[in-house]
Design an enzyme around this catalytic site. Structure first.
Site, PDB file in Angstrom:
ATOM      1  N   ARG A 129      16.845 -60.029 -25.360  1.00  0.00           N
ATOM      2  CA  ARG A 129      17.091 -58.639 -26.047  1.00  0.00           C
ATOM      3  C   ARG A 129      17.432 -58.682 -27.315  1.00  0.00           C
ATOM      4  O   ARG A 129      17.240 -57.656 -27.801  1.00  0.00           O
ATOM      5  CB  ARG A 129      18.502 -58.184 -25.219  1.00  0.00           C
ATOM      6  N   PRO A 154      27.971 -61.320 -23.494  1.00  0.00           N
ATOM      7  CA  PRO A 154      29.141 -61.984 -23.079  1.00  0.00           C
ATOM      8  C   PRO A 154      30.248 -61.633 -23.960  1.00  0.00           C
ATOM      9  O   PRO A 154      30.075 -61.546 -24.950  1.00  0.00           O
ATOM     10  CB  PRO A 154      28.606 -63.659 -23.412  1.00  0.00           C
ATOM     11  N   GLU A 155      31.644 -61.791 -23.108  1.00  0.00           N
ATOM     12  CA  GLU A 155      32.725 -61.528 -23.810  1.00  0.00           C
ATOM     13  C   GLU A 155      33.456 -62.729 -23.796  1.00  0.00           C
ATOM     14  O   GLU A 155      33.173 -63.904 -23.632  1.00  0.00           O
ATOM     15  CB  GLU A 155      33.566 -60.714 -22.992  1.00  0.00           C
ATOM     16  N   HIS A 160      11.445 -66.710 -25.156  1.00  0.00           N
ATOM     17  CA  HIS A 160      12.799 -66.077 -25.679  1.00  0.00           C
ATOM     18  C   HIS A 160      13.638 -67.319 -26.194  1.00  0.00           C
ATOM     19  O   HIS A 160      14.861 -66.732 -26.649  1.00  0.00           O
ATOM     20  CB  HIS A 160      13.473 -65.625 -24.360  1.00  0.00           C
TER      21      HIS A 160
END
Ligand SMILES: [Zn+2]
Length: 283
Positions: A117, A2-3, A98
């Site tokens: 990830r 995310p940005e 996760h």
């Protein structure tokens, strides 16, 4: 991903519901999620648990793509969501593989960090001000009111490095990633390969104006969900409907109708319109 717009959306969500809640229990399932404090080198998991249990979340701050969970007692956590991280406050128990970090709060809710990830990480910042910990690797936030056009240009322009690479360099201006850099350069009509030092004053004005317009528009739409991103309450962002070039290879340019190009540029997939975006050659 995310940005800045996604992280700001998470910040707003958590500030609304997590503030002033006391942490009653914590679980760090993966040790490699903890990043050492760059100054003290400490990444001790027992210290992390001891400090967090029983403390309250005082506020949620953000610098670039970093979330800062300020705890009572002038210390805090710097959380980076990496490529696929989510930080969700809600009722769901942290059951899947996760879910690497979980906090239980005094009202029975949970704060769960998922990161399939595993590019994200948590840094325990043991002293105030927490922003000192980030100073060496994170520049001024792209939406900081202290960032005016002159400062923006002074930071980015003195280099032959392509403008897209300068926009992505978090040490200069923090918060932009691949999606919004492509969108901002398209909106400003600038070829991403242009040397930064070759941009004229009108280009810098457009770039600065479009950076604000694109980022603020994306914050209003709660960010862009293309795959993993979720906001601080588990919802999806809707800015993907506004994307002009990112992920649009072969589709019509919304401005001129010619096909959008995609190329691998310095290791990043870059989307642009060769007709609408001018390559700055300088003088
Ligand atoms: Zn075009």
């Amino acid at each position: 991903m995310p940005e800045l717009p996604e992280v700001e959306t998470v910040r707003c969500n958590l500030a609304a519901t997590l503030r002033e809640l006391r942490v009653t229990s914590v679980c760090f399932r993966r040790r490699d999620i903890l990043r050492p404090d760059p100054r003290t080198g400490s990444d001790a998991i027992d210290l992390a648990i001891r400090k967090t249990c029983g403390s309250r979340v005082r506020d949620i701050d953000r610098l670039g793509k970093n979330l800062i969970l300020k705890m009572n007692g002038a210390w805090g956590w710097i959380v980076h969501l990496g490529m696929s991280g989510t930080l969700v406050h809600g009722c769901a128990p942290p059951e899947d593989v996760h879910a690497h970090v979980a906090w239980w709060l005094e009202d029975g809710s949970t704060l769960v960090f998922r990161d399939p990830r595993r590019f994200g990480g948590w840094t325990l910042a043991e002293y105030a001000p927490i922003r000192e910990v980030l100073r060496d690797r994170v520049g001024i936030d792209a939406l900081d009111p202290a960032l005016n056009l002159a400062r923006f240009r002074d930071l980015l322009s003195p280099s032959i490095t392509p403008i897209k690479c300068r926009l992505l360099d978090q040490r200069l201006v923090a918060g932009l990633g691949n999606i919004y850099a492509d969108e901002i350069l398209f909106a400003a009509g600038i070829d991403p390969r242009s040397p930064s030092c070759a941009l004229d004053h009108a280009s810098w004005e457009r770039l600065f104006r479009e950076m604000h317009r694109v980022l603020e528009g994306a914050v209003c739409r709660r960010g862009t969900t293309l795959s993993d991103y979720r906001d601080g309450w588990g919802g999806m962002g809707s800015y993907h409907a506004c994307l002009a070039v990112y992920g649009k290879e072969g589709e019509d340019c919304p401005r001129c109708g010619n096909p959008i190009h995609r190329m691998s540029f310095r290791g990043r997939g870059t989307h642009f319109c060769p007709r609408c975006q001018q390559f700055a050659k300088g003088r």
